[in-house]
Design a protein around this motif. Structure first.
Motif, PDB file in Angstrom:
ATOM      1  N   CYS A   1       2.829  44.406  39.087  1.00 10.00           N
ATOM      2  CA  CYS A   1       2.069  44.000  40.269  1.00 10.00           C
ATOM      3  C   CYS A   1       0.972  43.007  39.910  1.00 10.00           C
ATOM      4  O   CYS A   1       0.661  42.097  40.680  1.00 10.00           O
ATOM      5  N   ASP A   2       0.378  43.176  38.720  1.00 14.64           N
ATOM      6  CA  ASP A   2      -0.669  42.252  38.304  1.00 14.64           C
ATOM      7  C   ASP A   2      -0.137  40.830  38.175  1.00 14.64           C
ATOM      8  O   ASP A   2      -0.826  39.859  38.443  1.00 14.64           O
ATOM      9  N   VAL A   3       1.111  40.742  37.709  1.00 10.09           N
ATOM     10  CA  VAL A   3       1.713  39.411  37.561  1.00 10.09           C
ATOM     11  C   VAL A   3       2.039  38.835  38.928  1.00 10.09           C
ATOM     12  O   VAL A   3       1.738  37.688  39.223  1.00 10.09           O
ATOM     13  N   VAL A   4       2.687  39.649  39.742  1.00 10.26           N
ATOM     14  CA  VAL A   4       3.231  39.155  40.997  1.00 10.26           C
ATOM     15  C   VAL A   4       2.187  39.156  42.098  1.00 10.26           C
ATOM     16  O   VAL A   4       2.309  38.408  43.066  1.00 10.26           O
ATOM     17  N   GLY A   5       1.196  40.015  41.918  1.00 10.71           N
ATOM     18  CA  GLY A   5       0.199  40.255  42.951  1.00 10.71           C
ATOM     19  C   GLY A   5      -0.137  39.093  43.858  1.00 10.71           C
ATOM     20  O   GLY A   5      -0.121  39.225  45.081  1.00 10.71           O
ATOM     21  N   SER A   6      -0.388  37.929  43.265  1.00  8.15           N
ATOM     22  CA  SER A   6      -0.864  36.824  44.092  1.00  8.15           C
ATOM     23  C   SER A   6       0.274  36.070  44.782  1.00  8.15           C
ATOM     24  O   SER A   6       0.019  35.179  45.587  1.00  8.15           O
ATOM     25  N   LEU A   7       1.513  36.427  44.452  1.00  3.66           N
ATOM     26  CA  LEU A   7       2.625  35.717  45.095  1.00  3.66           C
ATOM     27  C   LEU A   7       2.842  36.262  46.507  1.00  3.66           C
ATOM     28  O   LEU A   7       2.496  37.398  46.804  1.00  3.66           O
ATOM     29  N   ASP A   8       3.448  35.448  47.333  1.00  5.31           N
ATOM     30  CA  ASP A   8       3.624  35.875  48.723  1.00  5.31           C
ATOM     31  C   ASP A   8       4.915  36.674  48.899  1.00  5.31           C
ATOM     32  O   ASP A   8       5.790  36.317  49.666  1.00  5.31           O
ATOM     33  N   VAL A   9       4.981  37.763  48.134  1.00  5.52           N
ATOM     34  CA  VAL A   9       6.158  38.626  48.178  1.00  5.52           C
ATOM     35  C   VAL A   9       6.462  39.048  49.609  1.00  5.52           C
ATOM     36  O   VAL A   9       7.596  39.053  50.061  1.00  5.52           O
ATOM     37  N   HIS A  10       5.428  39.395  50.282  1.00  4.54           N
ATOM     38  CA  HIS A  10       5.586  39.971  51.603  1.00  4.54           C
ATOM     39  C   HIS A  10       6.291  39.018  52.548  1.00  4.54           C
ATOM     40  O   HIS A  10       7.219  39.370  53.258  1.00  4.54           O
TER      41      HIS A  10
END
Lengths: 523, 170
Positions: free
Chosen positions: B154-163
């Protein structure tokens, strides 16, 4: 009694036929078909507005597309456009259309892209590709049972209309159309064979051209086709290559009512095969077998030869290689774009409200298809002649093909797709999967530093593996996610001397466990 | 399925009755042999997926009971994770499971290698690929256990707009 009635019918019918054929011969129209189509469209519109049958109908409809269509038509086309753009995100990334900063963090790019790969999975809900091979669903019912699965009682008014329409189509239109078709077809065959006997080339070509235009117009009338030509000044002259999007085998017939083309195509059996033989007698056409892979080179050769000869007819090619349901344009095969540098694009768009002209060759034979066209209301088709396009300098055949395809899609109001139409018959080859991987790799090269993994970086990695847990946590505290890779590597390498010193001392003395903590405090 | 058997009801609530019906029709259409479950081949009948390098991974995630096929319940469950109504952590979890092949809750060095290999094929040398994997694990494995936990992911991906990205409207 019945016999007399039939006899009485003969003169007006024959007269009607003669009028139709004479009109067709000269390409003239009394505007009756246009009027007929207009009336029909009004009836359908009334039918669907007076009885909003769509809701009920689609609920019980067996296909999913029905429902999608309904939803789409109610929310206009905007909704679908947005969805499409989204799924194109990956495509544009792979083709490198998108300008992105290089030197991004590899992990982020990879994880981000794996999300895109997952997103592609929305195809399991609705995919763009296979739906192009099935008949498009209509927003309103056109009183043809085949656009739905079976006739359903909706109201007595619509039922009467449907029954009336059925009688009109099967008992009035079909006999007349068959007669017109027969006349046109035999005229074409006979003229082709006789013209083939004329020795003088100039006369033969002139005669062929006019005979073809004439018989094609008659045949086209047998489907009550209403064809609208746009930008006729862009029509191809001798010795060019015309490309068009492909919907049905009558595409070529419809195009031939306005201009004379040399045809290139797959050898067909049955009635179509017979026509091909007949055509070859009069002019120069190219037919080949799909399976003849080694013949392909020869086909290209013959094509080249043909286009170089100014006296020969322009060739018409459908570079999609298969029929698409006229809502999109699929990948153009590069073959036809390798031959000459000038292409005359033609966009064809059928109006599916009166008849769906799409030929689903995996479900219907050619005969069945013709029968379906004969028993339909009418074929309405728009043809746009686009200005000729030339291969630009440094552009390869594939890029050129894509550019032409885009132009056709835009003009015809069709969706521009990158997919290979052959998917209708075959599975994606492993070669294509590898290409996908390669494109992906190239993207990584463009956007990240994976191709610059150098000495320095391997050193840093090695260092990190040799670090103890405490050393690592100290290091990680100094690093943060906003740094680019070069700074990261530099930071790690700063720890080099410390770690090496510890390693040396640990090999030198046997109580390495004890000396470690002390060294770390030096940091 | 085990302890997740309580999930379907709440997951299904991501779709209304109308959407479920539509998905059921779609499922029926994809289920070419009418076996009641979708095999890898049936998924692969969709050209868009045939090229997709992560197709096997997604099928594995859908296939909760690991019998190699996706039945209707698994199908709905799987898709509901893409739903607009699904929350961000569900979607992150899904992305995480792409890499967590053995479902032990961690992405190991070997797992990351295999998934990356699927994506780039033979275009990158194994040694180069291994370096990328090592680097990723080393930089993001904050607790130093040699593998990436969900939190670290999550720390890696956190800032990506996964949602926004992982949304499918049925």
């Amino acid at each position: 009694m019945f016999g007399i009635l039939l006899l009485l019918l003969v003169p007006p019918v024959v007269l009607l036929l003669i009028v139709v054929i004479i009109l067709a011969t000269f390409g003239k129209s009394l505007g009756i078909r246009e009027f007929y189509a207009d009336v029909l469209l009004r009836i359908f519109e009334w039918g669907s507005s007076a009885y909003p049958i769509n809701e009920i109908e689609y609920e019980t409809d067996e296909t999913l597309e029905g429902t999608t269509r309904l939803r789409r038509s109610s929310s206009s086309d905007i909704g679908t456009l947005i969805v499409r753009e989204k799924s194109e995100a990956l495509e544009s990334k792979l083709y490198g259309n998108e300008i992105e900063p290089g030197n991004q963090k590899t992990v982020r790019v990879i994880v981000n892209d794996s999300l895109d790969f997952i997103t592609e999975w929305k195809a399991i809900i609705e995919d763009q590709v296979t739906s192009r091979f099935k008949a498009e669903q209509l927003p309103s019912w056109n009183l043809l049972t085949r656009t739905r699965f079976s006739f359903q009682y909706i109201s007595w008014k619509l039922t009467t209309l449907w029954v009336g329409g059925f009688f009109l189509r099967y008992f009035v239109l079909v006999p007349l159309r068959t007669a017109v078709f027969g006349v046109g077809f035999f005229m074409m065959v006979i003229t082709c064979f006789t013209i083939g006997l004329i020795p003088h080339q100039g006369t033969r070509k002139w005669l062929y051209r006019h005979a073809m235009l004439m018989s094609m117009r008659i045949v086209a009338r047998s489907f009550s086709s209403i064809i609208r030509y746009h930008d006729q000044e862009n029509r191809a002259d001798r010795g060019g290559i015309c490309v068009a999007n492909h919907t049905s085998p009558i595409d070529v017939l419809i195009l031939s009512t306005d201009n004379c083309y040399a045809m290139i195509g797959q050898k067909q059996g049955g009635i179509l095969g017979f026509m091909q033989t007949a055509l070859s007698r009069g002019e120069h056409h190219i037919w080949f077998e799909r399976s003849e892979a080694n013949d392909r080179k020869q086909v290209t050769e013959r094509l080249k030869e043909h286009t170089n000869d100014e006296s020969k007819l322009p060739i018409i090619i459908f570079p999609e290689g298969t029929c698409i349901n006229n809502t999109g344009v699929m990948m153009f095969k590069k073959g036809s774009f390798e031959i000459g540098s000038t292409i005359y694009p033609i966009a064809m768009k059928y109006d599916s409200r009166l008849t769906d002209a799409f030929w689903n060759s995996s479900e219907q034979s050619y005969g069945e298809y013709l029968w379906r066209m004969m028993t339909s209301w009418a074929i309405i088709c728009d043809i746009w002649y686009l200005p000729k396009m030339t291969k630009q300098e440094g552009e390869d055949a594939i890029a050129f093909a894509r550019r032409v395809k885009r132009a056709i899609a835009q003009k015809g109001g069709l969706v521009d797709l990158e997919w290979d139409g052959m998917l209708k018959r075959e599975r994606v080859s492993s070669k294509l999967v590898q290409l996908h991987q390669k494109r992906y790799f190239e993207r990584l090269q463009r956007t990240t530093s994976i191709n610059t993994i150098g000495e320095e970086q391997s050193e840093a990695l090695q260092l990190m593996q040799q670090m103890t847990e405490e050393e690592r946590s100290l290091l990680l505290k100094e690093l943060d996610d906003t740094m680019d890779e070069a700074t990261l590597v530099k930071k790690v390498n700063e720890y080099g001397p410390v770690v090496r010193k510890r390693l040396q001392s640990s090999t030198a003395s046997n109580h390495s466990q004890l000396s470690n903590p002390g060294e770390k405090k030096d940091l | 399925m085990g302890n997740e058997s309580s999930l379907p009801m709440e997951m299904c609530s991501n779709f209304d009755a109308y959407e479920i019906r539509r998905l059921a029709r779609r499922f029926k259409k994809l289920d070419i042999d009418g076996s009641g479950s979708l095999s890898v081949e049936e998924f692969m009948s969709l050209p868009e997926l045939q090229q997709n390098p992560l197709v096997q991974r997604v099928i594995d995630i859908f296939d909760e009971d690991g019998n190699g096929e996706v039945d209707f319940r698994e199908f709905i469950q799987g898709i509901s994770q893409f739903s607009v109504k699904g929350d961000k952590s569900t979607k992150l979890k899904f992305a995480f499971r792409i890499y967590d092949m053995d479902r032990d809750g961690f992405i190991s060095n070997g797992e990351l290698f295999q998934v990356l290999k699927m994506m780039v094929g033979n275009n990158l040398k194994d040694t180069q690929l291994q370096q990328i994997v090592d680097k990723t694990i080393l930089f993001h494995d904050k607790d130093g256990d040699g593998k990436i936990s969900f939190q670290e992911f999550c720390d890696v991906v956190g800032s990506l707009d996964v949602h926004e990205k992982m949304v499918v409207k049925p």
